[in-house]
Scaffold this motif. Structure first.
Motif, PDB file in Angstrom:
ATOM      1  N   ALA A  33       0.820  -1.210   0.000  1.00  0.00           N
ATOM      2  CA  ALA A  33       0.000   0.000   0.000  1.00  0.00           C
ATOM      3  C   ALA A  33       0.856   1.262   0.000  1.00  0.00           C
ATOM      4  CB  ALA A  33      -0.918   0.002   1.210  1.00  0.00           C
ATOM      5  N   MET A  34       0.328   2.292  -0.631  1.00  0.00           N
ATOM      6  CA  MET A  34       0.960   3.617  -0.596  1.00  0.00           C
ATOM      7  C   MET A  34       0.851   4.133   0.836  1.00  0.00           C
ATOM      8  SD  MET A  34       1.978   4.413  -3.713  1.00  0.00           S
ATOM      9  CE  MET A  34       2.124   6.186  -3.673  1.00  0.00           C
ATOM     10  N   LYS A  35       1.923   4.740   1.320  1.00  0.00           N
ATOM     11  CA  LYS A  35       1.945   5.208   2.704  1.00  0.00           C
ATOM     12  C   LYS A  35       1.836   6.721   2.822  1.00  0.00           C
ATOM     13  CE  LYS A  35       4.501   1.204   4.156  1.00  0.00           C
ATOM     14  NZ  LYS A  35       5.701   0.559   3.730  1.00  0.00           N
ATOM     15  N   PHE A  36       1.653   7.402   1.697  1.00  0.00           N
ATOM     16  CA  PHE A  36       1.562   8.861   1.718  1.00  0.00           C
ATOM     17  C   PHE A  36       0.828   9.338   0.468  1.00  0.00           C
ATOM     18  CE2 PHE A  36       5.263   7.778  -0.729  1.00  0.00           C
ATOM     19  CZ  PHE A  36       5.224   8.656  -1.799  1.00  0.00           C
ATOM     20  N   GLY A  37       0.536  10.632   0.451  1.00  0.00           N
ATOM     21  CA  GLY A  37       0.000  11.260  -0.749  1.00  0.00           C
ATOM     22  C   GLY A  37      -1.477  11.030  -0.983  1.00  0.00           C
ATOM     23  N   LYS A  38      -1.922  11.464  -2.135  1.00  0.00           N
ATOM     24  CA  LYS A  38      -3.342  11.422  -2.446  1.00  0.00           C
ATOM     25  C   LYS A  38      -3.887  10.014  -2.643  1.00  0.00           C
ATOM     26  CE  LYS A  38      -2.754  12.454  -7.396  1.00  0.00           C
ATOM     27  NZ  LYS A  38      -3.122  13.418  -8.434  1.00  0.00           N
ATOM     28  N   TYR A  39      -3.010   9.031  -2.811  1.00  0.00           N
ATOM     29  CA  TYR A  39      -3.443   7.640  -2.980  1.00  0.00           C
ATOM     30  C   TYR A  39      -3.090   6.782  -1.769  1.00  0.00           C
ATOM     31  CZ  TYR A  39      -4.174   9.021  -7.817  1.00  0.00           C
ATOM     32  OH  TYR A  39      -4.610   9.650  -8.947  1.00  0.00           O
ATOM     33  N   LYS A  40      -2.893   7.412  -0.629  1.00  0.00           N
ATOM     34  CA  LYS A  40      -2.534   6.702   0.596  1.00  0.00           C
ATOM     35  C   LYS A  40      -3.536   5.581   0.865  1.00  0.00           C
ATOM     36  CE  LYS A  40      -1.477   7.472   5.445  1.00  0.00           C
ATOM     37  NZ  LYS A  40      -1.331   8.468   6.511  1.00  0.00           N
ATOM     38  N   GLY A  41      -3.010   4.377   1.122  1.00  0.00           N
ATOM     39  CA  GLY A  41      -3.853   3.224   1.407  1.00  0.00           C
ATOM     40  C   GLY A  41      -4.148   2.355   0.202  1.00  0.00           C
ATOM     41  N   GLN A  45      -0.027  -1.160  -7.274  1.00  0.00           N
ATOM     42  CA  GLN A  45      -0.537  -1.616  -8.566  1.00  0.00           C
ATOM     43  C   GLN A  45      -1.812  -0.871  -8.941  1.00  0.00           C
ATOM     44  OE1 GLN A  45       1.078  -3.635 -10.659  1.00  0.00           O
ATOM     45  NE2 GLN A  45      -0.520  -3.387 -12.185  1.00  0.00           N
ATOM     46  N   ASP A  46      -2.697  -0.632  -7.960  1.00  0.00           N
ATOM     47  CA  ASP A  46      -3.929   0.108  -8.245  1.00  0.00           C
ATOM     48  C   ASP A  46      -3.630   1.552  -8.632  1.00  0.00           C
ATOM     49  OD1 ASP A  46      -5.518  -2.106  -7.825  1.00  0.00           O
ATOM     50  OD2 ASP A  46      -6.080  -1.541  -5.779  1.00  0.00           O
ATOM     51  N   VAL A  47      -2.646   2.162  -7.972  1.00  0.00           N
ATOM     52  CA  VAL A  47      -2.241   3.523  -8.326  1.00  0.00           C
ATOM     53  C   VAL A  47      -1.673   3.534  -9.739  1.00  0.00           C
ATOM     54  CG1 VAL A  47      -0.688   5.440  -7.786  1.00  0.00           C
ATOM     55  CG2 VAL A  47      -1.831   4.206  -5.937  1.00  0.00           C
ATOM     56  N   ARG A  48      -0.896   2.526 -10.065  1.00  0.00           N
ATOM     57  CA  ARG A  48      -0.328   2.430 -11.419  1.00  0.00           C
ATOM     58  C   ARG A  48      -1.426   2.383 -12.468  1.00  0.00           C
ATOM     59  NH1 ARG A  48       3.794  -2.268 -13.644  1.00  0.00           N
ATOM     60  NH2 ARG A  48       3.742  -1.624 -15.809  1.00  0.00           N
ATOM     61  N   GLU A  49      -2.477   1.632 -12.199  1.00  0.00           N
ATOM     62  CA  GLU A  49      -3.571   1.529 -13.158  1.00  0.00           C
ATOM     63  C   GLU A  49      -4.390   2.821 -13.231  1.00  0.00           C
ATOM     64  OE1 GLU A  49      -5.767  -2.013 -12.122  1.00  0.00           O
ATOM     65  OE2 GLU A  49      -3.977  -3.263 -12.331  1.00  0.00           O
ATOM     66  N   LEU A  55       3.126   7.958 -10.254  1.00  0.00           N
ATOM     67  CA  LEU A  55       4.293   7.156  -9.866  1.00  0.00           C
ATOM     68  C   LEU A  55       5.563   7.706 -10.508  1.00  0.00           C
ATOM     69  CD1 LEU A  55       2.908   3.518  -9.996  1.00  0.00           C
ATOM     70  CD2 LEU A  55       3.189   4.994  -7.998  1.00  0.00           C
ATOM     71  N   MET A  56       5.460   8.127 -11.759  1.00  0.00           N
ATOM     72  CA  MET A  56       6.638   8.691 -12.423  1.00  0.00           C
ATOM     73  C   MET A  56       7.031  10.021 -11.781  1.00  0.00           C
ATOM     74  SD  MET A  56       7.482   6.295 -14.359  1.00  0.00           S
ATOM     75  CE  MET A  56       8.910   7.109 -15.041  1.00  0.00           C
TER      76      MET A  56
END
Length: 97
Positions: A33-41, A45-49, A55-56
Motif C-alpha cells: 500500500a501507498m503510505k503517503f500522498g493522495k493515494y494513501k492506502g 498496482q492500483d495507483v499504477r492503473e 508514480l513517475m
C-alpha cells in the motif's frame, strides 16, 4: 537468507545459480500500500492503473532516501512500462504538460 538480487537490487527471489526471477514477477512489490500522498492506502498496482504519471512524478521528484524502498524499487524496475502507460493516459485524456 538469500542476498538481494544482484541484477535489480530489489527482490530476494534469485535462484541458487544467481538468476534473477524479477522478470517473472512484473508486479514486484505491487501489492504493498501507498503510505503517503493522495493515494494513501491504495496498492501500488492500483495507483499504477489509475494514475501512472503520479508514480513517475514520485520517482523523478522525490529524493530516493525519502521514498519507501519497496515503492522505489517497484517504480525503478517497471519505469519503462509505467512511463509508456503515463504517456498513453495523457494522450487519452488530452492532458499536456
Amino acid at each position: 537468507t538469500m542476498a538481494k538480487c544482484w541484477d535489480c537490487g530489489a527482490c530476494q527471489e534469485c535462484t541458487q545459480k544467481g538468476e534473477c526471477r524479477c522478470a517473472e514477477q512484473k508486479k514486484l512489490y505491487g501489492a504493498n500500500a501507498m503510505k503517503f500522498g493522495k493515494y494513501k492506502g491504495m496498492s501500488i498496482q492500483d495507483v499504477r492503473e489509475a494514475d501512472p504519471s503520479y508514480l513517475m512524478w514520485i520517482y523523478s521528484s522525490i529524493p530516493k532516501h525519502k521514498i519507501e524502498e519497496d515503492l522505489y524499487h517497484y517504480i525503478r524496475y517497471n519505469a519503462e512500462d509505467i512511463g509508456k502507460e503515463a504517456t498513453k493516459q495523457k494522450r487519452k485524456t488530452g492532458w499536456v504538460e
